[in-house]
Design an enzyme around this catalytic site. Structure first.
Site, PDB file in Angstrom:
ATOM      1  N   LEU A  46       0.818  -1.217   0.000  1.00  0.00           N
ATOM      2  CA  LEU A  46       0.000   0.000   0.000  1.00  0.00           C
ATOM      3  C   LEU A  46       0.851   1.266   0.000  1.00  0.00           C
ATOM      4  O   LEU A  46       0.324   2.369  -0.052  1.00  0.00           O
ATOM      5  CB  LEU A  46      -0.960  -0.027   1.196  1.00  0.00           C
ATOM      6  CG  LEU A  46      -2.003  -1.142   1.075  1.00  0.00           C
ATOM      7  CD1 LEU A  46      -2.815  -1.289   2.360  1.00  0.00           C
ATOM      8  CD2 LEU A  46      -2.931  -0.895  -0.107  1.00  0.00           C
ATOM      9  N   LYS A  47       2.137   1.094   0.061  1.00  0.00           N
ATOM     10  CA  LYS A  47       3.090   2.219  -0.037  1.00  0.00           C
ATOM     11  C   LYS A  47       2.620   3.454   0.735  1.00  0.00           C
ATOM     12  O   LYS A  47       2.449   4.536   0.178  1.00  0.00           O
ATOM     13  CB  LYS A  47       3.350   2.564  -1.503  1.00  0.00           C
ATOM     14  CG  LYS A  47       4.078   1.452  -2.248  1.00  0.00           C
ATOM     15  CD  LYS A  47       4.640   1.913  -3.562  1.00  0.00           C
ATOM     16  CE  LYS A  47       5.361   0.800  -4.285  1.00  0.00           C
ATOM     17  NZ  LYS A  47       4.483  -0.304  -4.753  1.00  0.00           N
ATOM     18  N   PHE A  48       2.459   3.261   2.047  1.00  0.00           N
ATOM     19  CA  PHE A  48       2.051   4.392   2.879  1.00  0.00           C
ATOM     20  C   PHE A  48       3.110   5.482   2.814  1.00  0.00           C
ATOM     21  O   PHE A  48       4.297   5.228   2.999  1.00  0.00           O
ATOM     22  CB  PHE A  48       1.881   3.946   4.334  1.00  0.00           C
ATOM     23  CG  PHE A  48       0.725   3.014   4.578  1.00  0.00           C
ATOM     24  CD1 PHE A  48      -0.422   3.062   3.795  1.00  0.00           C
ATOM     25  CD2 PHE A  48       0.775   2.093   5.618  1.00  0.00           C
ATOM     26  CE1 PHE A  48      -1.497   2.213   4.044  1.00  0.00           C
ATOM     27  CE2 PHE A  48      -0.294   1.240   5.873  1.00  0.00           C
ATOM     28  CZ  PHE A  48      -1.422   1.295   5.085  1.00  0.00           C
TER      29      PHE A  48
ATOM     30  N   THR B 116       0.169  10.067  10.650  1.00  0.00           N
ATOM     31  CA  THR B 116      -0.834   9.430   9.788  1.00  0.00           C
ATOM     32  C   THR B 116      -0.383   8.040   9.377  1.00  0.00           C
ATOM     33  O   THR B 116      -1.181   7.088   9.341  1.00  0.00           O
ATOM     34  CB  THR B 116      -1.096  10.316   8.550  1.00  0.00           C
ATOM     35  OG1 THR B 116      -1.517  11.593   9.007  1.00  0.00           O
ATOM     36  CG2 THR B 116      -2.172   9.733   7.656  1.00  0.00           C
TER      37      THR B 116
ATOM     38  N   THR C  28      11.545   0.443  -8.720  1.00  0.00           N
ATOM     39  CA  THR C  28      12.303  -0.205  -9.800  1.00  0.00           C
ATOM     40  C   THR C  28      11.964   0.370 -11.171  1.00  0.00           C
ATOM     41  O   THR C  28      12.623   0.062 -12.151  1.00  0.00           O
ATOM     42  CB  THR C  28      12.058  -1.731  -9.805  1.00  0.00           C
ATOM     43  OG1 THR C  28      10.672  -1.962  -9.612  1.00  0.00           O
ATOM     44  CG2 THR C  28      12.848  -2.420  -8.721  1.00  0.00           C
TER      45      THR C  28
ATOM     46  N   GLN D 218       9.246  -1.272 -16.106  1.00  0.00           N
ATOM     47  CA  GLN D 218      10.358  -1.451 -15.165  1.00  0.00           C
ATOM     48  C   GLN D 218      11.676  -1.059 -15.858  1.00  0.00           C
ATOM     49  O   GLN D 218      11.811  -1.225 -17.061  1.00  0.00           O
ATOM     50  CB  GLN D 218      10.442  -2.913 -14.719  1.00  0.00           C
ATOM     51  CG  GLN D 218       9.192  -3.425 -14.035  1.00  0.00           C
ATOM     52  CD  GLN D 218       9.058  -2.911 -12.606  1.00  0.00           C
ATOM     53  OE1 GLN D 218       9.755  -1.983 -12.196  1.00  0.00           O
ATOM     54  NE2 GLN D 218       8.147  -3.504 -11.860  1.00  0.00           N
TER      55      GLN D 218
END
Ligand code: C5P
Length: 248
Positions: free
Chosen positions: A73-75, A81, A125, A196
């Site tokens: 989820l690449k917070f 938060t 990447t 990529q």
């Protein structure tokens, strides 16, 4: 060949392949998981499924089938938060979540992780040298990966997302401690790298020190996804055997 001890024997070889379920919804995800069957034991569910609204239903469905889940989820937000988001996700059964951030953000995430593994994104990447220039970053990709990795490990992350091109340098620099998860993996001889830029084969990723590899389109888009996954599993098994015998 390897810059570190035999890659973490505690990880069952067939769990080292993580398939990215980058599909539009629960039905497509379930169909692919059923098709892959026991060829795949670990899935990554990310932003597309989150936006589709079926995220937690699918996470529970995967766990009920004894699959491991990586919540990609690449917070990335202010530390408070990110800490709150990690606290909400911890305990839902995922093995990993990705966090994209500086020292304070990774520290905040690590403080709330419970049994959830925090994977720090170093440099995507899909990003190459020229893209860093465009962002005003006058560094080589590998130097930036190493710098961000060092800070993230000191801040308490459990592992790193890094391309196979940097895995060996990370192992040399950081030792066997952090888990390394490598996306941007393509079978030898393939032309289809998609968006990529820093791609390696499964064998090269593992030999360089990656603990897990992530593959999406090369498996989903194969004429037989199951055969493609089994071929990767065979390459993983052969690579691990090769590493093991080279260390005896
Ligand atoms: O289809 P492909 O094998 O390129 O998929 C790679 C997956 O890994 C995608 O889901 C992408 O979001 C993810 N990923 C990546 N690079 C990172 C972190 C995650 O490609 N640095």
């Amino acid at each position: 060949m390897t810059a570190h001890a035999f890659p973490r024997p505690s990880i069952p070889p067939r769990q080292r392949l993580i398939v990215a379920l980058d599909v539009p919804g629960a039905e497509a995800a379930r169909a692919l998981v059923r098709e892959l069957g026991d060829a795949v034991e670990f899935y990554k569910i990310g932003l597309e499924l989150m936006a589709s609204g079926c995220y937690f239903e699918l996470l529970d469905w995967l766990l009920a089938r004894d699959k491991r889940v990586f919540a990609d989820l690449k917070f990335h937000d202010i530390p408070a938060t990110v800490a709150a988001a990690v606290r909400q996700l911890a305990g839902r059964g995922a093995s990993f979540v990705t966090v994209h951030g500086d020292r304070a953000i990774i520290e905040a995430a690590a403080s709330q992780k419970g049994s959830l593994g925090i994977l720090a994104v170093t440099v995507l990447t899909s990003i190459g040298r020229e893209d860093l220039r465009d962002m005003g970053i006058a560094m080589e990709v590998e130097d930036l990966v190493l710098q961000r990795a060092r800070i993230s490990v000191a801040a308490g992350c459990d592992g790193l997302i890094a391309s196979g091109l940097e895995a060996a340098a990370l192992r040399t620099e950081l030792g066997a401690g952090p888990c390394i998860v490598t996306p941007g993996v393509r079978a030898a001889g393939t032309d289809a790298v998609h968006d990529q830029k820093r791609v390696v084969t499964p064998a090269r990723a593992l030999a360089g020190g990656a603990d897990y590899i992530v593959m999406g389109r090369p498996i989903r888009g194969a004429p037989s996804p199951r055969q493609a996954a089994e071929a990767v599993q065979s390459e993983i098994a052969a690579t691990l055997q090769g590493i093991e015998s080279s260390q005896q």
